[in-house]
Write an enzyme that holds these catalytic residues in place. Structure first.
Site, PDB file in Angstrom:
ATOM      1  N   LYS A 165      33.617  48.613  39.274  1.00 10.65           N
ATOM      2  CA  LYS A 165      33.426  48.232  40.673  1.00 10.65           C
ATOM      3  C   LYS A 165      33.908  49.261  41.695  1.00 10.65           C
ATOM      4  O   LYS A 165      34.548  48.900  42.678  1.00 10.65           O
ATOM      5  CB  LYS A 165      34.148  46.904  40.957  1.00 10.65           C
ATOM      6  CG  LYS A 165      33.688  45.731  40.136  1.00 10.65           C
ATOM      7  CD  LYS A 165      34.455  44.465  40.457  1.00 10.65           C
ATOM      8  CE  LYS A 165      35.840  44.444  39.851  1.00 10.65           C
ATOM      9  NZ  LYS A 165      36.475  43.118  39.867  1.00 10.65           N
ATOM     10  N   ASP A 200      40.783  37.509  37.069  1.00  8.53           N
ATOM     11  CA  ASP A 200      40.397  36.481  38.050  1.00  8.53           C
ATOM     12  C   ASP A 200      39.661  35.297  37.419  1.00  8.53           C
ATOM     13  O   ASP A 200      39.773  34.161  37.877  1.00  8.53           O
ATOM     14  CB  ASP A 200      39.574  37.072  39.213  1.00  8.53           C
ATOM     15  CG  ASP A 200      38.365  37.852  38.758  1.00  8.53           C
ATOM     16  OD1 ASP A 200      38.215  38.075  37.538  1.00  8.53           O
ATOM     17  OD2 ASP A 200      37.563  38.255  39.619  1.00  8.53           O
TER      18      ASP A 200
END
Ligand code: ADP
Ligand code: MG
Length: 463
Positions: A165, A200
């Protein structure tokens, strides 16, 4: 004129290559299930890492005390404190702050990144006020949500496998990220202990389970995409550790790295991948997640500008800049319901410096957004079906009426309405009526932060 015909031809060809008929989605789901088995069988057995989280117990609701969490995922990071009140009081009080990460720190040094994080955390801890009760004489404890692939060595340690990312900091790879954070906290004179390191997805699963005990999996659709779910330890051949009391282990799939010959990849996806920071990696993520959807749209538009002169005789220079068209812009254009598509017009003008577009041009762009978002949303649904298949929950089970919940979170899921509704309706379509009523997709807003704090509590050094 020839211009429209050529632009439409590019759009139609792209649309055809992006096609995700139900039969194809079933192939993708089956491939996902196969890779899940392979990744669980042996380390390196699949592109799906199927990482062991060391979370073998999810929150019960009994957790008590003051806990902190830190969530580092994409462009922002969040710091959070919660006062947990146990069974009757639950989350008595919570506060968070969001800090954006200066882009130069995403590709700089490990020390600089962690110093920045620890500094923001120290500042936040300094503002702890009314209603928060640190236990006297005890260290404050923190759950660290770190949403990049980590090989865990315990619940509170793990080494970074690779960045994704848009992050690329060589000296962190192979290091214990809790060690990095702990040393940075020490440099800030912040007396705090990391008692849980989670992804997450794991945080969202834990946060979701706290509110609903039917939660069996969590999916993140944000800057990137990933999923986690609860597996039976007996179904994890590569686990050689002790058999947990629960008989279960949460698995971080790292499904962003899934790839399969059944995925509908186009020339635009190939080029995006080749020119990315991580060529050949995270192929599923590059089709689905918020970091990439707008960029795919830009690439198709560039071809239309170049080969069909969609915006006139010259290619608008801004259109050549990678990642200039972000997914929130794309989403705003896609949702434009004004008769003259004025949102599309203003985005083109403001972001790409293309003034005075015709309604016909704007309509092409909305359709293009629809093709890209629909493909991503339908593939996400296929991924979820893959998990349900692995768990045997994709068919009607006799006598089982307990609903299974998939906790969802992430900016893409939360804000891109068309994406979300397409994903949910596709999952229903894939499951069929009888099964679909037993599967609930639920938004677990900011569950990952609370989840990390809950896991920090259940793994406290003082228990
Ligand atoms: P992260 O994944 O970085 O932890 P989030 O879950 O908040 O963070 O997701 C942020 C991502 O969500 C952004 O990178 C963007 O791609 C996407 N996003 C945010 N707002 C919107 C929006 N309005 N429409 C579509 N996508 C959005
Ligand atoms: Mg996040």
């Amino acid at each position: 004129s020839g211009k429209w015909a050529r632009a439409m031809a590019i759009l139609r060809e792209f649309e055809e290559k992006c096609g995700t008929p139900i039969a194809k989605l079933r192939q993708v789901a089956d491939a996902m299930t196969v890779e899940m088995h392979a990744g669980l069988a042996s380390e390196g057995g699949s592109k799906l890492k199927m990482l062991i989280s060391y979370v073998d117990n999810l929150p019960t609701g009994d957790e008590k005390g003051l806990f902190y969490a830190l969530d580092l995922g994409g462009t922002n990071f969040r710091v959070l404190r919660v006062q947990l009140g146990g069974k009757d009081k639950q989350v008595a009080k919570q506060e968070f702050e969001e800090v954006s990460i200066p882009p130069h720190l995403m590709t700089g040094s490990s020390e600089a990144l962690f110093d920045f994080i620890a500094q923001a955390l120290a500042k936040f801890v300094g503002k702890e006020g009314e209603g928060y009760h640190p236990a006297p004489g005890r260290q404050r404890e923190l759950g660290f949500t770190f949403s990049f692939p980590v090989r865990q060595t315990s619940i509170s340690s793990g080494t970074l496998i690779k960045w994704t990312k848009g992050f690329n900091i060589e000296d962190t790879v192979g290091e214990d990220v809790v060690g990095e954070l702990t040393r940075a906290m020490e440099r800030q004179k912040l007396d705090m202990r990391v008692t849980a390191l989670v992804n997450d997805t794991i945080g969202t699963l834990a946060g979701g389970r706290y509110h609903h005990n039917g939660v069996i999996a969590a999916v993140i659709l944000g800057t990137g995409t990933n999923a986690a779910y609860v597996e039976r330890v007996h179904a994890i051949p590569k686990w050689h550790g002790l058999l947990p009391m629960s008989g279960e282990m949460v698995i971080n799939m790292e499904w962003g790295n899934f790839r399969s010959s059944h995925l509908p990849l186009t020339e635009f996806d190939q080029a995006l991948d080749t020119e990315s920071l991580n060529p050949g990696e995270q192929i599923f993520e590059k089709l689905i997640s918020g970091m990439y959807l707008g960029e795919i749209v830009r690439r198709v538009l560039l071809k239309m500008a170049d080969e069909a002169a969609l915006f006139g005789d010259t290619v608008p220079p801004k259109l050549k800049i990678p990642f200039i068209l972000r997914t929130p812009h794309m989403s705003a254009m896609h949702h434009d319901s004004s008769p003259d598509l004025k949102v599309v017009g203003s985005k083109l003008k403001d972001i790409l410096e293309i003034p005075n577009t015709s309604l016909k041009t704007r309509k092409i762009i909305v359709e293009l957004c629809d093709v890209v978002a629909t493909r991503g949303a339908r593939l996400s649904a296929a991924g979820i079906l893959g998990i349900l298949k692995k768990l045997g929950k994709d068919t009607v089970q006799d006598g089982v009426k307990q609903q299974s919940v998939v906790a969802m979170d992430g900016g893409l899921y939360e804000h891109y309405t068309r994406f979300r509704t397409t994903m949910e309706s596709t999952l229903k379509e894939l499951l069929g009526d009888g099964v679909a009523e037993n599967i609930v997709v639920e938004h677990s807003k900011d569950g990952s932060g609370i989840g990390a704090a809950l896991l920090a509590a259940s793994h406290s050094q003082y228990l």
